[in-house]
Enzyme design. Sequence first.
Site, short mmCIF file in Angstrom:
data_model
loop_
_atom_site.label_atom_id
_atom_site.label_comp_id
_atom_site.label_asym_id
_atom_site.label_seq_id
_atom_site.Cartn_x
_atom_site.Cartn_y
_atom_site.Cartn_z
N GLU A 229 0.88 -1.18 0.00
CA GLU A 229 0.00 0.00 0.00
C GLU A 229 0.91 1.22 0.00
O GLU A 229 1.54 1.53 1.01
CB GLU A 229 -0.89 -0.01 1.23
CG GLU A 229 -1.63 -1.32 1.37
CD GLU A 229 -3.12 -1.16 1.57
OE1 GLU A 229 -3.66 -0.12 1.14
OE2 GLU A 229 -3.71 -2.06 2.14
N CYS A 263 -1.79 9.46 2.71
CA CYS A 263 -1.59 8.80 1.40
C CYS A 263 -2.63 9.30 0.41
O CYS A 263 -2.36 9.39 -0.78
CB CYS A 263 -1.64 7.29 1.54
SG CYS A 263 -3.13 6.69 2.34
P1 NAD Z 1 8.80 4.25 4.29
O1 NAD Z 1 8.75 3.45 3.04
O2 NAD Z 1 9.97 5.12 4.53
O3 NAD Z 1 8.71 3.29 5.57
C1 NAD Z 1 7.64 2.39 5.77
C2 NAD Z 1 8.09 1.25 6.68
O4 NAD Z 1 9.06 0.46 5.99
C3 NAD Z 1 8.76 1.71 7.98
O5 NAD Z 1 8.34 0.88 9.03
C4 NAD Z 1 10.24 1.51 7.66
O6 NAD Z 1 11.05 1.32 8.80
C5 NAD Z 1 10.19 0.26 6.81
N1 NAD Z 1 11.35 0.06 5.94
C6 NAD Z 1 12.16 1.00 5.37
N2 NAD Z 1 13.09 0.41 4.59
C7 NAD Z 1 12.86 -0.92 4.65
C8 NAD Z 1 13.49 -2.06 4.05
N3 NAD Z 1 14.53 -1.94 3.24
N4 NAD Z 1 12.99 -3.29 4.32
C9 NAD Z 1 11.92 -3.44 5.12
N5 NAD Z 1 11.29 -2.40 5.73
C10 NAD Z 1 11.76 -1.15 5.50
O7 NAD Z 1 7.44 5.08 4.32
P2 NAD Z 1 6.94 6.12 5.43
O8 NAD Z 1 7.70 7.39 5.32
O9 NAD Z 1 6.85 5.47 6.75
O10 NAD Z 1 5.43 6.37 4.96
C11 NAD Z 1 5.05 7.36 4.03
C12 NAD Z 1 4.58 6.72 2.75
O11 NAD Z 1 3.55 5.77 3.02
C13 NAD Z 1 3.96 7.71 1.78
O12 NAD Z 1 4.41 7.44 0.47
C14 NAD Z 1 2.46 7.42 1.90
O13 NAD Z 1 1.71 7.79 0.76
C15 NAD Z 1 2.47 5.95 2.12
N6 NAD Z 1 1.23 5.48 2.74
C16 NAD Z 1 0.36 4.74 1.99
C17 NAD Z 1 -0.84 4.32 2.53
C18 NAD Z 1 -1.83 3.50 1.73
O14 NAD Z 1 -2.76 3.00 2.30
N7 NAD Z 1 -1.65 3.36 0.42
C19 NAD Z 1 -1.15 4.65 3.86
C20 NAD Z 1 -0.25 5.40 4.59
C21 NAD Z 1 0.95 5.83 4.03
#
Ligand code: NAD
Length: 457
Positions: A229, A263
Amino acid sequence: MSMLSIHNPATGEILAILPADDAASVAAKSRLARAAQTAWARVALQERLACVGRFRAGVVRELESLARTMTQETGKPITMSRNELNGLLARIDFFSAETAASIASETVFDDATTQEQIEHVPLGLIANISAWNYPWFVGSNVLIPALLTGNAVLYKPSEFAALTGLAMTRLWHEAGVPKDLLACLIGAADVGSALLEQDLDGVFFTGSHATGQRIAQTLAPRLVKLQLELGGKDPSYVCADADPQTAAAALADGAMYNTGQSCCSVERIYVHEAIHDSFVQAFVETVRSFKLGDPLQDSSYIGAITRAPQLAVLQAQVDDALAKGARLLTGGKRLSGPGNWFEPTVLIEVDHRMALMREESFGPIIGIQRVSDDAEALRLMNDTRYGLTAGVYTPDAARARALLAQIDAGSVYWNCCDRVSPRLPWSGVGDSGVGLTLSRYGIQTFTRPKAWHLRRV
Ligand code: NAD
């Protein structure tokens, strides 16, 4: 042992220093969760539902302190933290009411000799890797249905919402979910990577497109079920026959709510030239009325930017737009002083050469583009790699339906925006991801359908 510092993005001060997980602790938690899953899958659904009921009661009991914790670690205005927790109660009620019917075995064929049935069996051990922007929503969209359908969960909250993740896990344990069955993993990308090394039956990720793509590449050789997502660049179109004042008030909220860190924030606005100027005037007036300030104050509408690096992304998008001919009507820069703050910003005379209209902003900045007809608006709305949500403002239902039918997005809105319902599937197309949460499909997705062919001899 490595440690994780939790900062308050509104002030820069350290809120807590937590012991973080490492490869060894992740592997140990994974083994325990795997072992606990078999017994949990045999627990009657009524008992699992009772746990969810006690979890709900815990959220209600602690709502104010949970809201404060979320506000302090993410910078989300306190009224919006309370809204998220109250919205969570509605999601809990939906999942509690719908799970039994969604996973009941079905007989799909039955004659004198043969019966065919579908059984929904739990996936097994799953990972829930979460974003920080709505930590209770995105964490729970996975945790509630996954636990109700008999799975074990390794839950990695974002490093920017770790206190909330720990509180959520504690409330589940206090509600009766076995400690081994649901484990919280504290840490950043390295802990997420260690989690992906485990023997998993499913990975449910909410976060950025870049991380989602990396996770998909990591898991590809192992063919683990994967849901992603991801982000969006969600458009709204205000037709010539819409009321500009009403649409402007709704869209200013849709663009700036949660400081634009949703998001499904409205990230691009197209307005018919016939009402463009009156729309823009009303929009800017509304944005100027939004109070930026201490997220713990009820009066604050614009809070802090949760991740400091996003400030440079926002500034670069504004500067790029201005260099290419956009006009700034309000805001435009980060605030000096402690904490991460960016002014609510409105730009007009924008176009699709600008990053502002192409890349996810994830902050309180918005571009408004003038269009001359519905066809141009439609073409521009679909000119994106993303496809999470899209909206159309018009009193004409047929016109809205005709336009929305041609839009490639997981959710479409008529006269509304930035809206999520537990009853409807939440999903994206293109770079917004694969898979879904919420609705009855977001319950079944934590199970696999097992086919029974039964012959009476
Ligand atoms: P992010 O991708 O930086 O991090 C998300 C999660 O992934 C965190 O827990 C992080 O620690 C983990 N992570 C980071 N690198 C990783 C790796 N290499 N392997 C495994 N896990 C890893 O995103 P963010 O800044 O936390 O969130 C913001 C983003 O989320 C925005 O793009 C937003 O649009 C999206 N979002 C989407 C939805 C949806 O329902 N589509 C909902 C909320 C947020």
